[in-house]
Write an enzyme that holds these catalytic residues in place. Structure first.
Site, PDB file in Angstrom:
ATOM      1  N   ASP A   3       0.865  -1.180   0.000  1.00 12.45           N
ATOM      2  CA  ASP A   3       0.000   0.000   0.000  1.00 12.45           C
ATOM      3  C   ASP A   3       0.904   1.233   0.000  1.00 12.45           C
ATOM      4  OD1 ASP A   3      -1.613   2.137   0.726  1.00 12.45           O
ATOM      5  OD2 ASP A   3      -2.627   1.048   2.337  1.00 12.45           O
ATOM      6  N   ILE A   4       0.761   2.075  -1.007  1.00 15.69           N
ATOM      7  CA  ILE A   4       1.671   3.218  -1.177  1.00 15.69           C
ATOM      8  C   ILE A   4       1.551   4.229  -0.031  1.00 15.69           C
ATOM      9  CG2 ILE A   4       0.223   4.766  -2.587  1.00 15.69           C
ATOM     10  CD1 ILE A   4       2.759   5.003  -4.458  1.00 15.69           C
ATOM     11  N   ASN A  61      -6.713  12.898 -10.701  1.00 17.84           N
ATOM     12  CA  ASN A  61      -7.461  13.368 -11.880  1.00 17.84           C
ATOM     13  C   ASN A  61      -7.174  14.857 -12.041  1.00 17.84           C
ATOM     14  OD1 ASN A  61      -9.577  15.000 -10.471  1.00 17.84           O
ATOM     15  ND2 ASN A  61     -10.031  12.991  -9.591  1.00 17.84           N
ATOM     16  N   VAL A  93      -6.253   4.865  -5.621  1.00 25.61           N
ATOM     17  CA  VAL A  93      -5.070   5.239  -4.839  1.00 25.61           C
ATOM     18  C   VAL A  93      -5.169   6.711  -4.408  1.00 25.61           C
ATOM     19  CG1 VAL A  93      -3.540   5.834  -6.791  1.00 25.61           C
ATOM     20  CG2 VAL A  93      -2.572   4.899  -4.717  1.00 25.61           C
ATOM     21  N   ASP A  94      -5.798   7.532  -5.225  1.00 25.22           N
ATOM     22  CA  ASP A  94      -5.999   8.953  -4.914  1.00 25.22           C
ATOM     23  C   ASP A  94      -6.800   9.096  -3.613  1.00 25.22           C
ATOM     24  OD1 ASP A  94      -6.083  11.704  -5.254  1.00 25.22           O
ATOM     25  OD2 ASP A  94      -7.512  11.676  -6.915  1.00 25.22           O
ATOM     26  N   SER A 110      -2.855   4.849 -14.032  1.00 22.90           N
ATOM     27  CA  SER A 110      -3.861   4.607 -15.103  1.00 22.90           C
ATOM     28  C   SER A 110      -4.372   3.174 -15.195  1.00 22.90           C
ATOM     29  CB  SER A 110      -3.341   5.022 -16.493  1.00 22.90           C
ATOM     30  OG  SER A 110      -3.366   6.421 -16.654  1.00 22.90           O
ATOM     31  N   THR A 111      -3.871   2.250 -14.375  1.00 28.82           N
ATOM     32  CA  THR A 111      -4.273   0.842 -14.563  1.00 28.82           C
ATOM     33  C   THR A 111      -5.525   0.442 -13.782  1.00 28.82           C
ATOM     34  OG1 THR A 111      -2.889   0.019 -12.775  1.00 28.82           O
ATOM     35  CG2 THR A 111      -1.885   0.133 -14.974  1.00 28.82           C
ATOM     36  N   TYR A 159      -8.837   4.153 -14.782  1.00 30.84           N
ATOM     37  CA  TYR A 159      -8.551   4.629 -16.138  1.00 30.84           C
ATOM     38  C   TYR A 159      -8.272   3.510 -17.152  1.00 30.84           C
ATOM     39  CZ  TYR A 159      -8.564   9.570 -14.670  1.00 30.84           C
ATOM     40  OH  TYR A 159      -8.938  10.821 -14.213  1.00 30.84           O
TER      41      TYR A 159
HETATM   42  N1  AR6 Z   1      -1.419   1.611  -2.958  1.00 28.84           N
HETATM   43  C1  AR6 Z   1      -0.863   1.261  -4.150  1.00 28.84           C
HETATM   44  N2  AR6 Z   1      -1.599   1.067  -5.271  1.00 28.84           N
HETATM   45  C2  AR6 Z   1      -2.940   1.217  -5.175  1.00 28.84           C
HETATM   46  C3  AR6 Z   1      -3.588   1.582  -3.973  1.00 28.84           C
HETATM   47  C4  AR6 Z   1      -2.765   1.780  -2.829  1.00 28.84           C
HETATM   48  N3  AR6 Z   1      -3.279   2.129  -1.661  1.00 28.84           N
HETATM   49  N4  AR6 Z   1      -4.933   1.652  -4.231  1.00 28.84           N
HETATM   50  C5  AR6 Z   1      -5.117   1.337  -5.524  1.00 28.84           C
HETATM   51  N5  AR6 Z   1      -3.919   1.065  -6.100  1.00 28.84           N
HETATM   52  P1  AR6 Z   1      -6.461   3.990  -9.714  1.00 28.84           P
HETATM   53  P2  AR6 Z   1      -6.072   5.419 -12.271  1.00 28.84           P
HETATM   54  C6  AR6 Z   1      -3.616   0.678  -7.498  1.00 28.84           C
HETATM   55  O1  AR6 Z   1      -7.839   3.607 -10.110  1.00 28.84           O
HETATM   56  O2  AR6 Z   1      -6.401   4.196 -13.042  1.00 28.84           O
HETATM   57  C7  AR6 Z   1      -9.171   8.178  -9.054  1.00 28.84           C
HETATM   58  O3  AR6 Z   1     -10.539   8.335  -8.810  1.00 28.84           O
HETATM   59  C8  AR6 Z   1      -4.719   0.079  -8.328  1.00 28.84           C
HETATM   60  O4  AR6 Z   1      -4.829  -1.314  -8.061  1.00 28.84           O
HETATM   61  O5  AR6 Z   1      -6.224   4.470  -8.337  1.00 28.84           O
HETATM   62  O6  AR6 Z   1      -4.890   6.256 -12.681  1.00 28.84           O
HETATM   63  C9  AR6 Z   1      -8.504   9.475  -9.501  1.00 28.84           C
HETATM   64  O7  AR6 Z   1      -9.064  10.600  -8.826  1.00 28.84           O
HETATM   65  C10 AR6 Z   1      -4.233   0.351  -9.744  1.00 28.84           C
HETATM   66  O8  AR6 Z   1      -3.312  -0.661 -10.165  1.00 28.84           O
HETATM   67  O9  AR6 Z   1      -5.880   5.173 -10.705  1.00 28.84           O
HETATM   68  C11 AR6 Z   1      -8.811   9.491 -10.959  1.00 28.84           C
HETATM   69  O10 AR6 Z   1     -10.105   9.966 -11.215  1.00 28.84           O
HETATM   70  C12 AR6 Z   1      -3.446   1.651  -9.602  1.00 28.84           C
HETATM   71  O11 AR6 Z   1      -3.299   1.884  -8.190  1.00 28.84           O
HETATM   72  C13 AR6 Z   1      -8.728   8.031 -11.361  1.00 28.84           C
HETATM   73  O12 AR6 Z   1      -9.012   7.313 -10.167  1.00 28.84           O
HETATM   74  C14 AR6 Z   1      -4.122   2.854 -10.211  1.00 28.84           C
HETATM   75  O13 AR6 Z   1      -5.520   2.755 -10.046  1.00 28.84           O
HETATM   76  C15 AR6 Z   1      -7.338   7.635 -11.821  1.00 28.84           C
HETATM   77  O14 AR6 Z   1      -7.367   6.326 -12.317  1.00 28.84           O
END
Ligand code: AR6
Length: 172
Positions: A12-13, A26, A35-36, A119-120, A123
């Site tokens: 977990d980051i 975003n 993650v945001d 983005s994975t 997005y």
């Molecule tokens: N630690 C590490 N990685 C994580 C964590 C964590 N705590 N939580 C999720 N991930 P995403 P995106 C991974 O959806 O695709 C938000 O609403 C997750 O499994 O967080 O860039 C923003 O506000 C995935 O592999 O980001 C934007 O609107 C990776 O983080 C949108 O989501 C990215 O997933 C951005 O979408």
């Protein structure tokens, strides 16, 4: 050796003690899911206050704030591309997320930087393609710059961890 500067970790980051963690934000920079959301919850509401002063961020660009209640000193907020079939400049924009985040880290004297798989998630960028861009762009940057000393890719799932390991072995 470049390979020694790169680490792949499952976790977990928000728990990582580094100079800067990167947020997959975003363009509003005002929080969201994935993650945001986790970063904003862990950092506390002061992070949102600082983000409001930044007036958003374009796709592929990056902006920095303090880390507040996080173990990380800084958060680098970058906005990944939404996957739209691969013909909408997604790969160039994703590359820019990594290179602009690393440039900003160096400007702020960060020795260690941790990235999520930008983005994975929401997005929908295909895992293998996103991973290749993340590692290739980082390796190129590390070849040309002495800093950061350590780049950590934080994988939230076992599946992503395995893809990162395999890709790093193939590329280096
Ligand atoms: N630690 C590490 N990685 C994580 C964590 C964590 N705590 N939580 C999720 N991930 P995403 P995106 C991974 O959806 O695709 C938000 O609403 C997750 O499994 O967080 O860039 C923003 O506000 C995935 O592999 O980001 C934007 O609107 C990776 O983080 C949108 O989501 C990215 O997933 C951005 O979408």
């Amino acid at each position: 050796m470049i390979k020694e500067k790169i680490e792949i970790v499952k976790g977990d980051i928000t728990k990582i003690e580094v100079d800067a963690i990167v947020n997959a934000a975003n363009s509003s920079l005002l929080g969201g899911g994935g993650v945001d959301g986790a970063i904003h919850r862990a950092a506390g509401k002061e992070l949102l206050h600082e983000c409001r002063l930044l007036h958003g961020c374009k796709t592929g660009e990056a902006k920095i704030t303090k880390g507040y209640n996080l173990p990380a000193k800084f958060v680098i907020h970058t906005v990944g591309p939404v996957w739209n079939g691969g013909t909408h400049n997604e790969s160039v924009l994703l590359e820019k997320c990594f290179s602009n985040s690393l440039t900003l880290a160096v400007k702020n004297n960060c020795r260690s930087v941790a990235f999520p798989a930008i983005s994975t998630g929401i997005y929908r960028y295909p895992f293998e393609q996103a991973t290749e861009i993340a590692i290739k762009t980082t390796v190129e940057f590390l070849k040309q710059n002495n800093f950061p000393e350590k780049v950590i890719f934080i994988c939230f799932s076992e599946e992503m961890f395995n893809i990162y390991k395999k890709t790093l072995d193939e590329l280096l």
